[in-house]
Design a protein around this motif. Structure first.
Motif, PDB file in Angstrom:
ATOM      1  N   SER A  45      28.563  42.463  -3.082  1.00  0.00           N
ATOM      2  CA  SER A  45      30.198  42.997  -2.644  1.00  0.00           C
ATOM      3  C   SER A  45      30.981  42.048  -1.675  1.00  0.00           C
ATOM      4  CB  SER A  45      30.276  44.828  -2.452  1.00  0.00           C
ATOM      5  OG  SER A  45      29.391  44.696  -1.128  1.00  0.00           O
ATOM      6  N   TYR A  46      32.188  42.381  -1.619  1.00  0.00           N
ATOM      7  CA  TYR A  46      32.293  41.587  -0.365  1.00  0.00           C
ATOM      8  C   TYR A  46      33.749  42.648  -0.266  1.00  0.00           C
ATOM      9  CZ  TYR A  46      35.335  38.803  -4.121  1.00  0.00           C
ATOM     10  OH  TYR A  46      35.621  38.734  -5.675  1.00  0.00           O
ATOM     11  N   ASN A  47      34.383  42.310   0.903  1.00  0.00           N
ATOM     12  CA  ASN A  47      36.325  42.684   0.760  1.00  0.00           C
ATOM     13  C   ASN A  47      36.700  42.228   1.597  1.00  0.00           C
ATOM     14  OD1 ASN A  47      33.782  43.931   2.647  1.00  0.00           O
ATOM     15  ND2 ASN A  47      35.522  44.317   3.985  1.00  0.00           N
ATOM     16  N   PRO A  56      37.621  30.009   7.140  1.00  0.00           N
ATOM     17  CA  PRO A  56      38.597  30.713   7.905  1.00  0.00           C
ATOM     18  C   PRO A  56      38.641  29.977   9.370  1.00  0.00           C
ATOM     19  CG  PRO A  56      36.651  32.169   7.002  1.00  0.00           C
ATOM     20  CD  PRO A  56      36.895  30.909   6.417  1.00  0.00           C
ATOM     21  N   THR A  57      39.219  29.722  10.608  1.00  0.00           N
ATOM     22  CA  THR A  57      38.930  29.514  11.944  1.00  0.00           C
ATOM     23  C   THR A  57      39.001  29.751  13.167  1.00  0.00           C
ATOM     24  OG1 THR A  57      41.914  28.447  11.910  1.00  0.00           O
ATOM     25  CG2 THR A  57      40.080  26.668  10.565  1.00  0.00           C
ATOM     26  N   GLY A  58      39.138  29.224  13.615  1.00  0.00           N
ATOM     27  CA  GLY A  58      38.419  29.959  14.736  1.00  0.00           C
ATOM     28  C   GLY A  58      37.737  30.840  14.731  1.00  0.00           C
ATOM     29  N   SER A  59      38.323  31.965  15.416  1.00  0.00           N
ATOM     30  CA  SER A  59      36.727  33.233  15.705  1.00  0.00           C
ATOM     31  C   SER A  59      36.908  34.032  14.338  1.00  0.00           C
ATOM     32  CB  SER A  59      37.280  34.607  16.260  1.00  0.00           C
ATOM     33  OG  SER A  59      38.651  34.846  16.273  1.00  0.00           O
ATOM     34  N   SER A  60      37.621  33.461  13.324  1.00  0.00           N
ATOM     35  CA  SER A  60      38.010  34.218  11.838  1.00  0.00           C
ATOM     36  C   SER A  60      36.881  33.207  11.404  1.00  0.00           C
ATOM     37  CB  SER A  60      39.226  34.630  11.210  1.00  0.00           C
ATOM     38  OG  SER A  60      40.378  35.143  12.166  1.00  0.00           O
ATOM     39  N   SER A 329      31.451  44.660   9.870  1.00  0.00           N
ATOM     40  CA  SER A 329      30.196  44.769   9.041  1.00  0.00           C
ATOM     41  C   SER A 329      28.992  45.770   9.148  1.00  0.00           C
ATOM     42  CB  SER A 329      29.121  43.162   9.929  1.00  0.00           C
ATOM     43  OG  SER A 329      27.822  42.768   8.481  1.00  0.00           O
ATOM     44  N   TYR A 330      28.843  46.471   8.304  1.00  0.00           N
ATOM     45  CA  TYR A 330      27.507  47.375   8.633  1.00  0.00           C
ATOM     46  C   TYR A 330      26.834  48.247   7.047  1.00  0.00           C
ATOM     47  CZ  TYR A 330      31.776  50.269   6.853  1.00  0.00           C
ATOM     48  OH  TYR A 330      33.085  50.572   6.576  1.00  0.00           O
ATOM     49  N   SER A 331      25.704  48.493   7.053  1.00  0.00           N
ATOM     50  CA  SER A 331      25.366  49.478   5.704  1.00  0.00           C
ATOM     51  C   SER A 331      24.707  50.565   6.977  1.00  0.00           C
ATOM     52  CB  SER A 331      23.934  48.594   6.040  1.00  0.00           C
ATOM     53  OG  SER A 331      23.580  49.212   4.771  1.00  0.00           O
ATOM     54  N   CYS A 332      25.242  52.221   6.512  1.00  0.00           N
ATOM     55  CA  CYS A 332      25.010  53.250   6.234  1.00  0.00           C
ATOM     56  C   CYS A 332      24.327  53.991   5.489  1.00  0.00           C
ATOM     57  CB  CYS A 332      26.229  53.600   7.193  1.00  0.00           C
ATOM     58  SG  CYS A 332      27.165  52.805   8.999  1.00  0.00           S
ATOM     59  N   THR A 343      24.199  55.391   0.252  1.00  0.00           N
ATOM     60  CA  THR A 343      24.473  54.026   0.779  1.00  0.00           C
ATOM     61  C   THR A 343      25.947  54.184   1.351  1.00  0.00           C
ATOM     62  OG1 THR A 343      22.473  53.259  -0.138  1.00  0.00           O
ATOM     63  CG2 THR A 343      24.451  51.248   0.580  1.00  0.00           C
ATOM     64  N   VAL A 344      26.080  53.282   2.270  1.00  0.00           N
ATOM     65  CA  VAL A 344      28.105  52.870   2.799  1.00  0.00           C
ATOM     66  C   VAL A 344      27.348  51.482   3.208  1.00  0.00           C
ATOM     67  CG1 VAL A 344      30.100  53.485   3.862  1.00  0.00           C
ATOM     68  CG2 VAL A 344      28.598  55.100   3.048  1.00  0.00           C
ATOM     69  N   THR A 345      28.688  50.536   3.139  1.00  0.00           N
ATOM     70  CA  THR A 345      28.225  49.555   3.602  1.00  0.00           C
ATOM     71  C   THR A 345      29.696  48.752   3.328  1.00  0.00           C
ATOM     72  OG1 THR A 345      28.592  48.310   1.135  1.00  0.00           O
ATOM     73  CG2 THR A 345      26.567  48.970   1.979  1.00  0.00           C
ATOM     74  N   SER A 346      30.230  47.805   4.084  1.00  0.00           N
ATOM     75  CA  SER A 346      31.304  46.508   4.287  1.00  0.00           C
ATOM     76  C   SER A 346      30.569  45.457   4.911  1.00  0.00           C
ATOM     77  CB  SER A 346      32.279  47.615   5.139  1.00  0.00           C
ATOM     78  OG  SER A 346      32.911  47.051   5.618  1.00  0.00           O
ATOM     79  N   ALA A 347      31.626  44.253   4.021  1.00  0.00           N
ATOM     80  CA  ALA A 347      31.533  42.692   4.530  1.00  0.00           C
ATOM     81  C   ALA A 347      31.992  42.474   5.075  1.00  0.00           C
ATOM     82  CB  ALA A 347      30.088  42.974   2.993  1.00  0.00           C
ATOM     83  N   SER A 348      32.324  42.292   6.453  1.00  0.00           N
ATOM     84  CA  SER A 348      33.105  42.042   7.429  1.00  0.00           C
ATOM     85  C   SER A 348      34.558  41.676   6.510  1.00  0.00           C
ATOM     86  CB  SER A 348      32.154  40.606   7.686  1.00  0.00           C
ATOM     87  OG  SER A 348      33.166  40.218   8.600  1.00  0.00           O
ATOM     88  N   SER A 349      34.487  39.941   6.727  1.00  0.00           N
ATOM     89  CA  SER A 349      35.762  39.720   5.784  1.00  0.00           C
ATOM     90  C   SER A 349      36.126  38.099   5.738  1.00  0.00           C
ATOM     91  CB  SER A 349      37.312  40.119   6.911  1.00  0.00           C
ATOM     92  OG  SER A 349      37.313  39.302   8.105  1.00  0.00           O
ATOM     93  N   PHE A 350      37.488  37.760   5.158  1.00  0.00           N
ATOM     94  CA  PHE A 350      37.987  36.298   5.121  1.00  0.00           C
ATOM     95  C   PHE A 350      36.720  35.918   3.866  1.00  0.00           C
ATOM     96  CE2 PHE A 350      40.158  37.410   9.792  1.00  0.00           C
ATOM     97  CZ  PHE A 350      40.563  37.964   9.055  1.00  0.00           C
ATOM     98  N   GLY A 351      35.767  36.193   3.337  1.00  0.00           N
ATOM     99  CA  GLY A 351      34.442  35.553   2.915  1.00  0.00           C
ATOM    100  C   GLY A 351      34.030  35.242   3.179  1.00  0.00           C
ATOM    101  N   ARG A 352      33.063  35.742   4.627  1.00  0.00           N
ATOM    102  CA  ARG A 352      32.365  35.275   5.736  1.00  0.00           C
ATOM    103  C   ARG A 352      31.383  35.820   5.283  1.00  0.00           C
ATOM    104  NH1 ARG A 352      34.965  36.351  11.115  1.00  0.00           N
ATOM    105  NH2 ARG A 352      35.393  38.054  10.255  1.00  0.00           N
ATOM    106  N   GLN A 353      30.664  36.449   4.255  1.00  0.00           N
ATOM    107  CA  GLN A 353      30.064  37.755   4.389  1.00  0.00           C
ATOM    108  C   GLN A 353      29.458  38.109   2.965  1.00  0.00           C
ATOM    109  OE1 GLN A 353      28.796  39.966   7.528  1.00  0.00           O
ATOM    110  NE2 GLN A 353      28.002  41.714   6.106  1.00  0.00           N
ATOM    111  N   LEU A 354      28.224  38.236   2.311  1.00  0.00           N
ATOM    112  CA  LEU A 354      28.414  39.406   1.723  1.00  0.00           C
ATOM    113  C   LEU A 354      27.360  40.713   1.020  1.00  0.00           C
ATOM    114  CD1 LEU A 354      28.118  35.911  -1.671  1.00  0.00           C
ATOM    115  CD2 LEU A 354      29.782  37.537  -1.011  1.00  0.00           C
TER     116      LEU A 354
END
Length: 606
Positions: A45-47, A56-60, A329-332, A343-354
């Protein structure tokens, strides 16, 4: 639920983080477990991809993996790795799928909208193509999928080209000469968005997928607050209903169809508090959470996170919840109505994480064995081969937009950051508000705006000082402001201004304050104790704002329509539409080059 953590080995070593990725069991690729009784369903999953085809550049474009002590300051600082980029994301997905007989790639929405120029210039068609090519199966609809309206969202699903004048407003549908756009190769789902004219959902509520004889239902949901955070025109004729009621109403229907394995994809999420980190000096520091934030192991989502009551209300029949919107980014594990962890998950943003979730499916009960669900995070590191198909798509797109994207607007002398200080003011917010104030397109009938307001959520990226002596291109500017909103001038009284400023911490913004960025000459103070503007502190060019006096204000059409909970804007009179926000920003950058950020003293907190 157990938790396993993973990242690219080379990146982990370089970052000083855990150098060994914990592996899945050797038989995790699809063999039945428990004496042939279970089949592992892999959920990737991603979001919140937001059209980030290029890295993405900089902090993003960075992910926090650890912390260290800065010897110069003695303070804890983040250790990060570069992450993201569709070419690398596709490779990571292909690698993760290897050996799995049952695997689905799903998302929680905001795949498009607020996109960099490379995607936005083609109405995000290129992003839909890329995400389809990399094997996405199903997605919830996010609020940004409505940025160009529901008709455009349906085109993203079904395909077809726009007659947009071949480059008007720096956009061009179907630019490749073939004159076709096939639409998404995956299913957009939305169970709680209802058409007022028919009473039917805009898109399907759910889809049932079946691999290796295992049926799985996916239900898509959009945050019900969407009308308050997109333009009114984008959601005209639609109703956004309660997420929990919409999802729970589907459970009997899914069970009648013989499906017990059910997954929620929802564009709503949680917020992460600062976490404690013990440094090598033995001291405890408050730091940003790392990408592997695990709720229930010394951490938890912020108690006002909107996903918590939703997760607690969703029917126990749902086995996992994939979330988004908050870019965290979390898994709860949040208890369901029966009190059982889920399970409740979120994968950060901008395609940085799966996020990889393994759902063991019991052949006997035909349902998920919830206590055995596992998850792990995978950073989309850039130490893998690029997917040549995605590289080709990006290269062709870059060539098509090069004349626009590469135009140099000016230079900056240092990074111009969107990060807000304690009072809520940011260097980039100041620059954008000043650009809007200087925009001549909103001057009408001799009325020139005196104050500009910019919503912080509309500032999508920093302006980093690069190796080209700080050159800022149109492409850079568009990455910062990608919405193509219109500038609007209007009259507000001093009393309206006070009401507007106080709405930053009240009503829809009480749980998550939104401090507007303001133009030069406009100053005020607010109280951290009362979350109210200090009476008498609101000044324009040093003169106290009078409640009965009328002031000319400029903002974007999103805020002018009451977006982000700022209803005070809708009381404005003498409304006049000017040009695009990106044009005002680009024009101003040329005028003030070379630009150096000034002191942050427009907003103060007491």
């Amino acid at each position: 639920m157990t938790r396993r953590l993973s990242m690219g080995l080379a990146a982990a070593t370089a970052a000083g983080a855990c150098a060994v990725a914990l592996a899945l069991p050797a038989d995790a690729g699809g063999a039945d477990h428990g004496g042939g009784g279970t089949v592992p369903i892999q959920l990737l999953s991603y979001n919140d991809f937001h059209g980030n085809l290029e890295p993405p550049t900089g902090s993003s474009g960075r992910v926090v993996v650890d912390h260290k002590i800065d010897p110069a300051t003695g303070k804890a600082v983040d250790v990060t790795v570069d992450a993201g980029g569709a070419e690398y994301m596709s490779t990571h997905l292909s690698s993760l799928r290897q050996g799995h007989k049952v695997s689905y790639t799903v998302t929680a929405g905001d795949l498009i909208g607020a996109s960099p120029l490379l995607s936005a210039a083609f109405h995000d068609e290129k992003t839909i193509d890329a995400l389809s090519m990399m094997g996405t199966d199903v997605s919830a609809v996010g609020n940004h999928e409505f940025d160009e309206g529901s008709t455009e969202l349906l085109r993203m699903q079904r395909g077809g080209c726009l007659d947009d004048g071949a480059g008007a407003n720096n956009q061009n549908s179907c630019p490749d000469g073939a004159g076709t756009f096939d639409g998404a190769g995956f299913s957009y789902l939305d169970a709680n968005v209802v058409r007022e004219d028919t009473g039917e959902t805009l898109l399907p509520s759910y889809t049932i997928k079946k691999q290796n004889g295992v049926p799985v239902a996916f239900v898509g949901l959009t945050l019900k607050e969407t009308p308050s955070i997109v333009t009114a025109a984008g959601v005209k004729g639609l109703q956004f209903t309660d997420e929990v009621k919409a999802a729970n109403a589907l459970v009997p229907e899914l069970k009648r169809k013989g499906v017990n394995a059910m997954v929620i994809l929802i564009h709503q999420g949680g917020n992460l508090p600062k976490e404690d980190w013990t440094g090598p000096d033995g001291k405890t520091y408050q730091v940003n959470p790392t990408y592997d934030y695990v709720c229930g192991k010394g951490g938890a989502l912020a108690p006002d996170s909107p996903i918590i009551p939703i997760a607690k209300g969703l029917d126990p029949a749902y086995d996992a919840i994939v979330t988004g919107h908050t870019h965290q980014s979390y898994s709860c594990t949040i208890p369901d109505p029966a009190g059982q962890p889920r399970t409740v998950t979120s994968a950060s943003s901008f395609g940085r994480q799966l996020t990889e979730t393994i759902l063991p499916y019991s052949r006997k009960t035909k349902d998920i064995v919830r206590p055995d669900v596992t998850t792990r995070d995978v950073i989309v590191t850039r130490d893998v081969a690029k997917d040549a198909r995605i590289t080709d798509l990006i290269t062709r797109s870059q060539a098509q937009i090069a004349p626009i994207a590469n135009k140099v607007l000016g230079t900056i002398t240092t990074d111009v950051s969107k990060t807000q200080n304690a009072a809520g003011e940011s260097p980039l917010g100041d620059l954008i508000a000043d650009a809007q104030l200087a925009d001549p397109s909103t001057v009408t009938g001799g009325k020139t705006p005196q104050i500009a307001f910019m919503n912080p959520g509309g500032i999508r990226a920093d302006l980093p000082y690069g190796p080209d002596n700080g050159q800022v291109t149109f492409g850079d500017a568009f990455t910062v402001q990608p919405f193509n909103n219109y500038m609007v001038s209007l009259d507000l009284t001093g009393a309206d201004l006070y009401a507007l400023l106080n709405q930053q911490w009240s009503g829809a913004n009480a749980a998550s304050p939104k401090v507007l960025q303001v133009s030069k000459g406009f100053t005020y103070s607010w109280s951290a104790a009362t979350k109210q503007v200090v009476p008498g502190s609101v000044r324009l060019n040093g003169v106290a704002v009078d409640s009965a006096t009328t002031y000319r204000v400029v903002t974007n059409n999103f805020l002018q329509g009451g977006g982000d909970g700022f209803a005070a804007f809708t009381k404005g009179t003498g409304v006049y539409y000017g040009g695009l926000d990106i044009d005002s920003f680009a024009s101003y950058l040329q005028k003030v080059s070379p630009y150096t950020p000034g002191a942050l003293n427009r907003i103060t907190v007491q």
